[in-house]
Each structure stands twice: as C-alpha cells, then as structure tokens.
Design a protein around this motif. Sequence first.
Motif, short mmCIF file in Angstrom:
data_model
loop_
_atom_site.label_atom_id
_atom_site.label_comp_id
_atom_site.label_asym_id
_atom_site.label_seq_id
_atom_site.Cartn_x
_atom_site.Cartn_y
_atom_site.Cartn_z
N ARG A 61 29.33 -18.91 101.63
CA ARG A 61 28.03 -18.69 100.98
C ARG A 61 27.91 -19.68 99.83
NH1 ARG A 61 29.35 -12.70 101.36
NH2 ARG A 61 30.49 -13.24 99.50
N PRO A 62 26.73 -20.28 99.63
CA PRO A 62 26.54 -21.24 98.53
C PRO A 62 26.81 -20.61 97.17
CG PRO A 62 24.69 -21.29 100.06
CD PRO A 62 25.53 -20.11 100.44
N VAL A 63 27.46 -21.37 96.30
CA VAL A 63 27.75 -20.94 94.92
C VAL A 63 26.84 -21.75 94.00
CG1 VAL A 63 29.48 -20.92 93.09
CG2 VAL A 63 30.14 -20.33 95.43
N PRO A 64 25.98 -21.11 93.20
CA PRO A 64 25.11 -21.85 92.29
C PRO A 64 25.93 -22.69 91.30
CG PRO A 64 24.50 -19.52 92.37
CD PRO A 64 25.80 -19.66 93.10
N VAL A 65 25.49 -23.92 91.08
CA VAL A 65 26.24 -24.84 90.21
C VAL A 65 25.50 -25.15 88.90
CG1 VAL A 65 27.57 -25.89 92.06
CG2 VAL A 65 25.34 -26.84 91.45
N ALA A 66 24.44 -24.38 88.59
CA ALA A 66 23.71 -24.59 87.33
C ALA A 66 24.69 -24.46 86.17
CB ALA A 66 22.59 -23.57 87.21
N GLY A 67 24.67 -25.42 85.27
CA GLY A 67 25.55 -25.40 84.10
C GLY A 67 26.94 -25.94 84.35
N ALA A 68 27.22 -26.38 85.57
CA ALA A 68 28.55 -26.92 85.89
C ALA A 68 28.69 -28.34 85.37
CB ALA A 68 28.76 -26.92 87.41
N THR A 69 29.93 -28.73 85.11
CA THR A 69 30.25 -30.13 84.82
C THR A 69 31.21 -30.59 85.91
OG1 THR A 69 32.05 -29.52 83.34
CG2 THR A 69 29.90 -29.94 82.34
N ALA A 70 31.00 -31.81 86.38
CA ALA A 70 31.83 -32.31 87.48
C ALA A 70 31.84 -33.83 87.48
CB ALA A 70 31.31 -31.80 88.82
N GLN A 71 32.89 -34.36 88.09
CA GLN A 71 32.98 -35.80 88.28
C GLN A 71 33.78 -36.07 89.54
OE1 GLN A 71 35.04 -37.59 84.98
NE2 GLN A 71 37.04 -37.07 85.79
N ALA A 72 33.56 -37.25 90.09
CA ALA A 72 34.33 -37.70 91.25
C ALA A 72 34.99 -39.02 90.88
CB ALA A 72 33.43 -37.89 92.46
N ILE A 73 36.28 -39.12 91.12
CA ILE A 73 36.99 -40.38 90.96
C ILE A 73 37.17 -40.93 92.37
CG2 ILE A 73 39.11 -41.52 90.21
CD1 ILE A 73 39.40 -39.23 88.16
N LEU A 74 36.55 -42.08 92.63
CA LEU A 74 36.58 -42.69 93.95
C LEU A 74 37.54 -43.86 93.96
CD1 LEU A 74 32.73 -42.78 94.57
CD2 LEU A 74 34.35 -41.05 95.34
N LEU A 75 38.37 -43.92 94.99
CA LEU A 75 39.30 -45.02 95.18
C LEU A 75 38.96 -45.69 96.50
CD1 LEU A 75 42.43 -42.91 94.29
CD2 LEU A 75 41.41 -44.64 92.84
N ALA A 76 38.60 -46.97 96.43
CA ALA A 76 38.25 -47.71 97.64
C ALA A 76 38.41 -49.20 97.39
CB ALA A 76 36.81 -47.41 98.06
N ASN A 77 38.88 -49.90 98.40
CA ASN A 77 39.02 -51.35 98.33
C ASN A 77 39.81 -51.79 97.10
OD1 ASN A 77 37.42 -51.43 100.64
ND2 ASN A 77 35.54 -51.71 99.46
N GLY A 78 40.81 -51.02 96.71
CA GLY A 78 41.64 -51.38 95.56
C GLY A 78 40.97 -51.16 94.22
N ARG A 79 39.81 -50.54 94.20
CA ARG A 79 39.09 -50.29 92.94
C ARG A 79 38.94 -48.79 92.72
NH1 ARG A 79 34.41 -53.59 94.81
NH2 ARG A 79 33.32 -51.70 94.29
N GLN A 80 38.83 -48.42 91.46
CA GLN A 80 38.61 -47.02 91.08
C GLN A 80 37.33 -46.92 90.29
OE1 GLN A 80 41.94 -44.93 89.30
NE2 GLN A 80 40.56 -43.96 87.83
N ALA A 81 36.53 -45.90 90.58
CA ALA A 81 35.29 -45.66 89.84
C ALA A 81 35.17 -44.17 89.56
CB ALA A 81 34.09 -46.13 90.66
N THR A 82 34.77 -43.86 88.33
CA THR A 82 34.52 -42.46 87.96
C THR A 82 33.01 -42.25 87.94
OG1 THR A 82 36.52 -42.40 86.62
CG2 THR A 82 34.87 -40.71 86.18
#
Length: 129
Positions: A61-82
């Motif tokens: 069941r979907p969980v409401p994310v209002a007020g949430a803080t989040a980030q994704a750290i992506l690793l691809a082609n030898g590079r990292q991006a937040t």
Amino acid sequence: MPTRRLILAALCLAPGVALAHLPAGARGPNGGQVQDIGSYHAELVLRGNDILVFVFDHNERPVPVAGATAQAILLANGRQATVPLTPMEGNLLRGTGDLSEARGVRAVVTLSLPGQRTAQARFTPLDPA
C-alpha cells in the motif's frame, strides 16, 4: 474443536499473505527495482533524467511521503552524483540527474519520513529506460 478450525484456517491463508509480499530486488508496480528501506519498501525507477522513488508498506500500500527528506547517491560510469529527492503527491519522491549516457547505474537511497528513523536501500544494477 473451533480452535483447531481457526488455526487450520489461519495456516491455509498464510501462503496467500506471503505471496503478496514483493521480495527485495523484484520489479515493482511501476517497473522499477524494489528494496527494503527500513520498515517499508522503496521502488526506484529511472526514467529519462528523472529519478523516481515510490514508497510502500509491506502490504504494497502506498505510504504518504509528505514532509519526508530523501536523497539518492548515483554511481555510474565511474562518477558519483548526489541528487536530492523532493516529496511529490502520494508516495512519490522525485529528483533529476544526468542519466543520458549512464549504464549499470547503482544507487543508494536515503529516506527519512516524519517521526521515523532514517533508512537506506541499495539498488543495483539499474539501467535508465
């Protein structure tokens, strides 16, 4: 005797409940990979340059994310991006990154819902659609 029937009925229903649970690494309802993130499930979908994270409880069941803080750290082609992820409607968090030539993307998503502990999930490998 009614107690025995109740126990038997509960045991018969248990496999159906187990089948409703998506295992870690499975494809979710939006086509992305699902991983456990704290006491929830997160589904990561890479679409164009959009990074979409859908949050579900263990009953899908979907969980409401209002007020949430989040980030994704992506690793691809030898590079990292937040990439910061912004709460959208319902259970969706969204961010934007340069995924135009990324293949074999690995990601770590950090999520903090209001009143909950911060949790992380690792996604690998994922290719943008």
